[in-house]
Design an enzyme around this catalytic site. Structure first.
Site, PDB file in Angstrom:
ATOM      1  N   GLU A  13      57.460  64.659  34.708  1.00 26.10           N
ATOM      2  CA  GLU A  13      57.437  63.543  35.651  1.00 26.10           C
ATOM      3  C   GLU A  13      57.488  62.235  34.863  1.00 26.10           C
ATOM      4  O   GLU A  13      56.494  61.820  34.276  1.00 26.10           O
ATOM      5  CB  GLU A  13      56.151  63.599  36.484  1.00 26.10           C
ATOM      6  CG  GLU A  13      55.874  64.962  37.106  1.00 26.10           C
ATOM      7  CD  GLU A  13      54.382  65.180  37.369  1.00 26.10           C
ATOM      8  OE1 GLU A  13      53.733  64.293  37.928  1.00 26.10           O
ATOM      9  OE2 GLU A  13      53.882  66.249  36.999  1.00 26.10           O
TER      10      GLU A  13
ATOM     11  N   ASP B  33      48.772  69.234  30.865  1.00 24.03           N
ATOM     12  CA  ASP B  33      48.835  68.336  32.026  1.00 24.03           C
ATOM     13  C   ASP B  33      48.546  66.930  31.486  1.00 24.03           C
ATOM     14  O   ASP B  33      47.510  66.342  31.768  1.00 24.03           O
ATOM     15  CB  ASP B  33      47.801  68.774  33.076  1.00 24.03           C
ATOM     16  CG  ASP B  33      48.030  68.110  34.427  1.00 24.03           C
ATOM     17  OD1 ASP B  33      48.956  67.279  34.528  1.00 24.03           O
ATOM     18  OD2 ASP B  33      47.271  68.404  35.368  1.00 24.03           O
TER      19      ASP B  33
ATOM     20  N   HIS C 166      48.658  60.636  42.957  1.00 24.48           N
ATOM     21  CA  HIS C 166      49.973  60.533  43.595  1.00 24.48           C
ATOM     22  C   HIS C 166      49.955  59.715  44.894  1.00 24.48           C
ATOM     23  O   HIS C 166      50.554  60.106  45.905  1.00 24.48           O
ATOM     24  CB  HIS C 166      50.552  61.933  43.846  1.00 24.48           C
ATOM     25  CG  HIS C 166      50.814  62.709  42.586  1.00 24.48           C
ATOM     26  ND1 HIS C 166      51.140  62.112  41.385  1.00 24.48           N
ATOM     27  CD2 HIS C 166      50.819  64.058  42.333  1.00 24.48           C
ATOM     28  CE1 HIS C 166      51.317  63.047  40.458  1.00 24.48           C
ATOM     29  NE2 HIS C 166      51.124  64.229  41.004  1.00 24.48           N
TER      30      HIS C 166
ATOM     31  N   HIS D 213      58.850  64.985  41.396  1.00 19.71           N
ATOM     32  CA  HIS D 213      57.932  66.068  41.035  1.00 19.71           C
ATOM     33  C   HIS D 213      58.587  67.449  41.124  1.00 19.71           C
ATOM     34  O   HIS D 213      58.002  68.390  41.677  1.00 19.71           O
ATOM     35  CB  HIS D 213      56.689  66.001  41.923  1.00 19.71           C
ATOM     36  CG  HIS D 213      55.430  66.455  41.264  1.00 19.71           C
ATOM     37  ND1 HIS D 213      55.306  67.689  40.667  1.00 19.71           N
ATOM     38  CD2 HIS D 213      54.238  65.834  41.085  1.00 19.71           C
ATOM     39  CE1 HIS D 213      54.085  67.809  40.183  1.00 19.71           C
ATOM     40  NE2 HIS D 213      53.417  66.697  40.414  1.00 19.71           N
TER      41      HIS D 213
ATOM     42  N   GLN E  78      54.723  62.763  32.328  1.00 15.49           N
ATOM     43  CA  GLN E  78      53.630  63.706  32.510  1.00 15.49           C
ATOM     44  C   GLN E  78      54.224  65.095  32.347  1.00 15.49           C
ATOM     45  O   GLN E  78      55.101  65.502  33.106  1.00 15.49           O
ATOM     46  CB  GLN E  78      53.003  63.547  33.906  1.00 15.49           C
ATOM     47  CG  GLN E  78      51.817  64.454  34.178  1.00 15.49           C
ATOM     48  CD  GLN E  78      50.489  63.910  33.628  1.00 15.49           C
ATOM     49  OE1 GLN E  78      50.422  62.778  33.146  1.00 15.49           O
ATOM     50  NE2 GLN E  78      49.443  64.702  33.680  1.00 15.49           N
TER      51      GLN E  78
ATOM     52  N   TYR F 246      59.572  71.121  40.046  1.00 13.49           N
ATOM     53  CA  TYR F 246      58.990  72.183  39.231  1.00 13.49           C
ATOM     54  C   TYR F 246      60.148  73.029  38.707  1.00 13.49           C
ATOM     55  O   TYR F 246      60.768  73.760  39.478  1.00 13.49           O
ATOM     56  CB  TYR F 246      58.078  73.073  40.081  1.00 13.49           C
ATOM     57  CG  TYR F 246      56.737  72.482  40.413  1.00 13.49           C
ATOM     58  CD1 TYR F 246      56.620  71.385  41.264  1.00 13.49           C
ATOM     59  CD2 TYR F 246      55.573  73.049  39.893  1.00 13.49           C
ATOM     60  CE1 TYR F 246      55.376  70.858  41.574  1.00 13.49           C
ATOM     61  CE2 TYR F 246      54.321  72.524  40.209  1.00 13.49           C
ATOM     62  CZ  TYR F 246      54.231  71.435  41.048  1.00 13.49           C
ATOM     63  OH  TYR F 246      53.001  70.924  41.359  1.00 13.49           O
TER      64      TYR F 246
ATOM     65  N   ASN G 215      50.593  59.845  39.703  1.00 12.33           N
ATOM     66  CA  ASN G 215      49.474  60.165  38.808  1.00 12.33           C
ATOM     67  C   ASN G 215      48.162  59.517  39.282  1.00 12.33           C
ATOM     68  O   ASN G 215      48.066  59.112  40.435  1.00 12.33           O
ATOM     69  CB  ASN G 215      49.802  59.814  37.356  1.00 12.33           C
ATOM     70  CG  ASN G 215      49.243  60.841  36.378  1.00 12.33           C
ATOM     71  OD1 ASN G 215      48.091  61.237  36.483  1.00 12.33           O
ATOM     72  ND2 ASN G 215      50.061  61.276  35.452  1.00 12.33           N
TER      73      ASN G 215
HETATM   74  C1  FUC Z   1      50.810  66.844  38.247  1.00 16.03           C
HETATM   75  C2  FUC Z   1      49.495  66.927  37.575  1.00 16.03           C
HETATM   76  C3  FUC Z   1      48.340  67.175  38.425  1.00 16.03           C
HETATM   77  C4  FUC Z   1      48.545  67.898  39.719  1.00 16.03           C
HETATM   78  C5  FUC Z   1      49.916  67.745  40.304  1.00 16.03           C
HETATM   79  C6  FUC Z   1      50.256  68.739  41.349  1.00 16.03           C
HETATM   80  O1  FUC Z   1      51.250  65.544  38.450  1.00 16.03           O
HETATM   81  O2  FUC Z   1      49.228  65.840  36.734  1.00 16.03           O
HETATM   82  O3  FUC Z   1      47.270  67.682  37.711  1.00 16.03           O
HETATM   83  O4  FUC Z   1      48.116  69.189  39.668  1.00 16.03           O
HETATM   84  O5  FUC Z   1      50.920  67.629  39.393  1.00 16.03           O
END
Ligand code: FUC
Length: 321
Positions: free
Chosen positions: A286, A227, A100, A170, A259, A172, A74
């Site tokens: 996250e 976000d 990050h 991270h 997050q 998705y 972050n």
């Molecule tokens: C998340 C978000 C950010 C960013 C990233 C790829 O951690 O807080 O805004 O776009 O991902």
């Protein structure tokens, strides 16, 4: 249970398989989770995370897909902080701020320390001064897959001097394996979240009650722009449910925050197996300390003292109903 090592271009891919039809692949490039195959309510298996088929695509594209994020997940405001009376200037990579970790761990080659029938353990030496952070940090990240369909991520870090640490993953997620996540149902175990300024730097904690940030009861994500960091109320972090497939994911963590990023800024691109990804194709949960904590004495401390061992665990548990 079975673990296999395959090649992934110039890198490796570790495949963890359980007895319940779940398979997870992880590459040593960024200790990145490359795929998570999970059965739906009828036993049909789909890949529930975004990613790429080659290391080159991971290195060329933004978004930190599936990666281990460090040294500091972050944002850090103004790409600077003070520790023990010394000011450290770190790499600014999002306007004037650090996101990050600056250059970050997602582009680093992790060492494969060991593999067992249900786990892989990676390590990384992050030298003193990388991206401006003080002290050498030794990081270990373990990925474990159980027959309870749990992907357990354990972090350990030790430094040779005082520093700050905030590690996360991270991934998705899209529990349908395709389409967008706006109709995914989400519960976040938080009665407050951190309000942010126009650069997504936290200003203050606010109650979710009566706002669009209230996910205490499961409901559709609906809005594309989340976000935000949520202040967790216990080890249960979040639950996600996708109605069509029946897939469910529960997130458990010992971190104080998460997050929630709805993928609203993911630009159009080609992903695994020719898939097309774009805005809101997936969501991220996250688990982490709070953004900008090195500049915020009012937030839980992210300072790791010389020789102390930092430990943290987050689990993503899958089911279908
Ligand atoms: C998340 C978000 C950010 C960013 C990233 C790829 O951690 O807080 O805004 O776009 O991902």
């Amino acid at each position: 249970m079975m673990t296999m090592k395959e090649s992934f271009g110039d890198y490796s891919l570790i495949r963890l398989e359980n007895h319940k039809g779940m398979t997870v692949t992880i590459t040593d490039l960024g200790a990145t989770v490359q795929s998570i195959f999970v059965p739906d309510r009828d036993g049909n298996v789909a890949d529930v995370i975004l990613g790429y088929d080659t290391p080159e695509e991971y290195l060329e594209n933004d978004g930190y897909f599936g990666a281990c994020i460090g040294r500091y997940a972050n944002r850090i405001k103004g790409a600077r902080f003070s520790l023990n009376g010394v000011e450290y200037k770190i790499t600014a990579n999002e306007g004037k701020n650090t996101l990050h970790g600056g250059t970050g761990y997602q582009v680093r080659r992790f060492n494969i320390d060991s593999m067992g029938e249900d786990y892989v353990l990676f390590s990384l030496t992050d030298p003193d001064g990388t991206d401006g952070f003080p002290a050498k940090l030794e990081v270990k990240v373990k990925y474990e897959l159980t027959d309870g369909n749990e992907l357990k991520i354990s972090y350990e870090a030790v430094s040779d001097g005082d520093t700050v640490v905030n590690l996360t993953n991270h991934c998705y997620f899209n529990l349908a394996g395709q389409g967008n996540i706006l109709s995914h149902e989400l519960m976040i175990n938080a009665d407050s979240y951190l309000e942010v300024d126009s650069e997504l730097i936290p200003t203050k904690a606010c109650f979710v009650e009566g706002t669009e940030f209230d996910f205490r009861k499961p409901r559709e994500v609906e809005k594309p722009y989340y976000d935000h960091c949520y202040v967790l109320m216990g080890e249960l972090c979040a639950e996600v449910y996708e109605r069509q497939s029946g897939r469910k994911m529960k997130v458990i963590t010992d971190m104080p925050g998460v997050q929630f990023y709805a993928g609203g800024t993911t630009s159009d691109r080609r992903g695994k197996n020719g898939a097309r990804y774009g805005k809101n194709s997936a969501l991220c949960l996250e688990t982490q300390f709070f953004p900008d904590a090195p500049n915020r004495p009012d937030f839980p401390s992210t300072v790791l003292k010389a020789g102390e061992v930092f430990k943290s665990t987050t689990s993503y548990i899958f089911s279908a109903e």
